[in-house]
Scaffold this active site. Structure first.
Site, short mmCIF file in Angstrom:
data_model
loop_
_atom_site.label_atom_id
_atom_site.label_comp_id
_atom_site.label_asym_id
_atom_site.label_seq_id
_atom_site.Cartn_x
_atom_site.Cartn_y
_atom_site.Cartn_z
N ASN A 298 -7.27 -2.61 14.47
CA ASN A 298 -8.63 -2.93 14.26
C ASN A 298 -8.41 -4.32 13.25
OD1 ASN A 298 -7.54 -1.97 11.93
ND2 ASN A 298 -9.03 -0.16 11.84
N GLU B 51 -9.27 -1.62 5.68
CA GLU B 51 -9.96 -1.25 6.94
C GLU B 51 -11.28 -2.09 7.36
OE1 GLU B 51 -8.48 0.33 8.69
OE2 GLU B 51 -7.72 2.41 8.27
N ASP C 181 0.85 -1.06 -0.06
CA ASP C 181 0.07 -0.03 -0.02
C ASP C 181 0.97 1.24 0.01
OD1 ASP C 181 0.81 -0.38 2.49
OD2 ASP C 181 -0.87 -0.51 3.43
#
Ligand code: GLP
Length: 235
Positions: free
Chosen positions: A137, A144, A67
């Site tokens: 997370n 995400e 990324d």
């Protein structure tokens, strides 16, 4: 899933380097999937040490990074281009032409750019060994929570938690990118082998959910349960 439990971060880094170095030695034309973040730094240090000692050659290897922040040029000290150059590529003999990192400076035709990145991975023969960290997370790359488990390389908005975790790296808050280009979960699952590294208490809950929880888009790393050759190295 193979879960290797180590005493601490140093041991995780050494074990990961042992696996990566073994893979590079057995396939000099290896295609590596590389990650940024503080977690793989120890692995990169170990690989650099092996290379400096004349024990590891990357001259025929290829890499694809997971990324990059949208809006950051390679010269920005917080860009993943800069990170990779500084912490790894400048200290090993990786051919610059074989290094691929999503371009954070594109400002249009995102879908076409991302499709080309996918095509490039395919043309290289696919990723042999993908290195991953994990976000608090449960994200991998910048996938995400709620990312489709079949997602491919694309533009992704960052979650509030990720922005909060990373904004202290930026001189002023408005500089912190709100989007990134990231390989998708489907892209990661196509890799032949996956190595996920995680260290410390702050990652414990995410790691537990990824390994033992239900497979859910709320915890992107849980998708790795569907992969046939995954190793978690954790402390
Ligand atoms: C970022 C990166 C991830 C990385 C995560 C955790 O979100 N896109 O690839 O795994 O941070 O970073 P760290 O290893 O610094 O905790």
């Amino acid at each position: 899933m193979l879960v290797v439990i180590k005493k601490d971060y140093e041991e995780i880094s050494r074990e990961a380097a042992h696996i990566v170095a073994g893979a590079v030695r057995s396939n000099s034309k290896i295609v590596l999937g590389l990650a940024t973040g503080s977690t793989p730094l120890g692995l990169y240090r170990e690989l650099i040490a092996l290379h400096s000692a004349g024990d590891l050659d990357f001259s025929q290897a290829t890499s694809f990074n997971l990324d990059e922040y949208l809006g950051l040029p390679a010269s920005h000290p917080q860009s993943f281009h800069f990170f990779m150059q500084n912490n790894f590529f400048s200290q090993v003999n990786f051919p610059p032409g074989n290094v691929h990192i999503p371009d954070g400076t594109i400002s249009r035709d995102y879908d076409a750019y991302c499709a080309r990145y996918e095509q490039c991975i395919k043309a290289a023969g696919g990723i042999d060994l993908q290195i991953l960290g994990i976000g608090r997370n449960g994200h991998v790359g910048f996938n995400e929570p709620t990312s489709s488990l079949a997602s491919r390389t694309r533009l992704k908005a960052l979650s509030r938690e990720t922005v909060e975790d990373n904004r202290h790296f930026f001189a002023n808050e408005s500089e912190m990118p709100k989007c990134a280009i990231t390989m998708g979960i489907g892209t990661i699952l196509d890799s032949r082998r996956v190595l996920l590294l995680a260290s410390g208490r702050s990652k414990a809950a995410a790691v537990a959910k990824a390994i033992e929880g239900p497979i859910t888009s709320s915890v992107s790393a849980s998708a790795l349960q569907m992969h046939a050759d995954v190793t978690f190295i954790i402390d």
